[in-house]
Write an enzyme that holds these catalytic residues in place. Structure first.
Site, PDB file in Angstrom:
ATOM      1  N   ASN A   1       0.860  -1.183   0.000  1.00 31.18           N
ATOM      2  CA  ASN A   1       0.000   0.000   0.000  1.00 31.18           C
ATOM      3  C   ASN A   1       0.899   1.236   0.000  1.00 31.18           C
ATOM      4  OD1 ASN A   1      -1.874   1.977   0.410  1.00 31.18           O
ATOM      5  ND2 ASN A   1      -2.467   1.333   2.483  1.00 31.18           N
TER       6      ASN A   1
ATOM      7  N   LYS B   1       0.071   4.262  -0.496  1.00 26.51           N
ATOM      8  CA  LYS B   1      -0.611   5.463   0.018  1.00 26.51           C
ATOM      9  C   LYS B   1      -0.327   6.664  -0.906  1.00 26.51           C
ATOM     10  CE  LYS B   1      -0.367   3.370   4.549  1.00 26.51           C
ATOM     11  NZ  LYS B   1      -0.341   3.507   5.983  1.00 26.51           N
TER      12      LYS B   1
ATOM     13  N   HIS C   1      -9.743   1.431   4.317  1.00 30.94           N
ATOM     14  CA  HIS C   1      -8.516   1.622   5.105  1.00 30.94           C
ATOM     15  C   HIS C   1      -8.791   2.627   6.225  1.00 30.94           C
ATOM     16  CE1 HIS C   1      -4.457   2.753   6.233  1.00 30.94           C
ATOM     17  NE2 HIS C   1      -4.064   1.627   5.683  1.00 30.94           N
TER      18      HIS C   1
ATOM     19  N   GLU D   1      -7.208   5.018   7.336  1.00 31.79           N
ATOM     20  CA  GLU D   1      -6.925   6.425   6.997  1.00 31.79           C
ATOM     21  C   GLU D   1      -8.093   7.049   6.238  1.00 31.79           C
ATOM     22  OE1 GLU D   1      -3.131   5.680   5.173  1.00 31.79           O
ATOM     23  OE2 GLU D   1      -2.306   5.183   7.139  1.00 31.79           O
TER      24      GLU D   1
ATOM     25  N   GLU E   1      -5.882  -4.702  10.596  1.00 28.99           N
ATOM     26  CA  GLU E   1      -4.887  -3.650  10.781  1.00 28.99           C
ATOM     27  C   GLU E   1      -5.209  -2.853  12.043  1.00 28.99           C
ATOM     28  OE1 GLU E   1      -2.677  -2.533   7.029  1.00 28.99           O
ATOM     29  OE2 GLU E   1      -4.465  -1.320   6.996  1.00 28.99           O
TER      30      GLU E   1
ATOM     31  N   GLY F   1       2.201   2.360  10.872  1.00 30.92           N
ATOM     32  CA  GLY F   1       3.251   3.374  10.747  1.00 30.92           C
ATOM     33  C   GLY F   1       4.037   3.631  12.023  1.00 30.92           C
TER      34      GLY F   1
ATOM     35  N   SER G   1       2.987  -2.084  10.465  1.00 30.09           N
ATOM     36  CA  SER G   1       4.413  -2.141  10.776  1.00 30.09           C
ATOM     37  C   SER G   1       5.057  -3.495  10.481  1.00 30.09           C
ATOM     38  CB  SER G   1       4.663  -1.716  12.228  1.00 30.09           C
ATOM     39  OG  SER G   1       4.287  -0.352  12.394  1.00 30.09           O
TER      40      SER G   1
HETATM   41  P1  PGA Z   1       2.579   0.366   7.733  1.00 27.32           P
HETATM   42  O1  PGA Z   1       1.159   0.627   7.011  1.00 27.32           O
HETATM   43  O2  PGA Z   1       3.119  -0.930   7.170  1.00 27.32           O
HETATM   44  O3  PGA Z   1       3.413   1.535   7.349  1.00 27.32           O
HETATM   45  O4  PGA Z   1       2.308   0.253   9.188  1.00 27.32           O
HETATM   46  C1  PGA Z   1       0.247  -0.406   6.800  1.00 27.32           C
HETATM   47  C2  PGA Z   1      -1.043   0.098   6.218  1.00 27.32           C
HETATM   48  O5  PGA Z   1      -1.507   1.177   6.616  1.00 27.32           O
HETATM   49  O6  PGA Z   1      -1.634  -0.537   5.337  1.00 27.32           O
END
Ligand code: PGA
Length: 253
Positions: A9, A11, A94, A96, A166, A172, A213
């Site tokens: 992903n 983003k 997601h 976000e 998630e 992150g 992460s």
């Molecule tokens: P990350 O993001 O691996 O940077 O934690 C995962 C995601 O939001 O899909």
């Protein structure tokens, strides 16, 4: 042999030029034939990546869609537009987007239905916030999100649906959850799906992922055959330097 899924992903992290370079590098990276790599770039990079991935085993995914086929929806992208560019997967719901775009479970449900109707494979993200976890609400949040997104969906024979667990608070952060905890939630997701789909479809057509992460050091703690089928990777998929060791760790498995 079951496939292991690496969903990248990206983003809103890469310029178009950077996305094209990285996609070419990923195409040229040796991978195990049981590893399915899916690159999910920003919408602006979907068309160029479609060309780059055309004759490769690497798949293309989107980060969102709008449920209608076409119409007056400024700034949106339809499932048919994605299909035309050989997109096979679409990330939906997601955290976000739930947070920044106030996306509701109802909207996510409509998007999942539209993805399936257009033969795109939905990757539905679910997960609790830190506050919800502190309040002991995790299981309830997961059951609710899964049920609201997927209640009443129908899958055709070969269609797949992905759910990514998630935990919002580890995305992150550089610190993934305890793999045992992820396994417990994934069991809960699979159990919840038994109320929504016939058992044979839960066994054959549902894939469950972990995201948050993930990196080369921890990925193998999360992949568990017949339980956790793969991972959704943000930060560690943004450069070949970080992504290649992840791909390699599955080559040696
Ligand atoms: P990350 O993001 O691996 O940077 O934690 C995962 C995601 O939001 O899909």
């Amino acid at each position: 042999m079951n496939k292991t899924y690496l969903i990248a992903n990206w983003k809103m992290q890469l310029l178009n030029s950077e996305a094209k370079n990285l996609a070419s590098e990923v195409v040229n990276t040796k991978k195990n034939e049981n590893t399915e790599i899916v690159l999910c770039p920003s919408a602006i990079s979907i068309a160029p990546l479609s060309e780059i991935l055309k004759n490769s085993a690497v798949k293309l995914g989107a980060q969102n869609l709008w449920p209608e086929q076409k119409g007056s929806f400024t700034g949106e992208i339809s499932p048919t537009q994605l299909k035309e560019l050989n997109v096979e997967y679409v990330i939906l719901g997601h955290s976000e987007r739930r947070k920044n775009n106030a996306e509701t479970d109802e909207q996510i449900h409509a998007k999942v239905k539209s993805a399936l109707a257009n033969n795109l494979t939905p990757i539905v993200c679910v997960g609790e916030t830190f506050e919800e976890r502190q309040e002991g609400q995790t299981d309830l949040v997961i059951i609710n999100q899964v049920t609201k997104a997927l209640q009443g969906i129908k899958l055709d024979e070969g269609q797949k649906i992905f759910i990514a667990y998630e935990p919002v608070w580890v995305i992150g952060s550089g610190q993934a959850v305890d793999p045992k905890e992820a396994q417990n939630i994934v069991r809960l997701i699979r159990k919840t799906m038994l109320d929504l789909l016939p058992q044979n479809m839960v066994e054959n057509n549902l894939k469950v992922l972990y995201g948050g992460s993930v990196d080369a050091d921890n990925i193998l703690n999360f992949i568990k055959p017949n339980l956790i089928d793969g991972v959704l990777i943000g930060g560690a998929s943004l450069s070949l330097e970080k992504f290649k060791p992840i791909i390699n760790s599955l080559n040696n498995k």
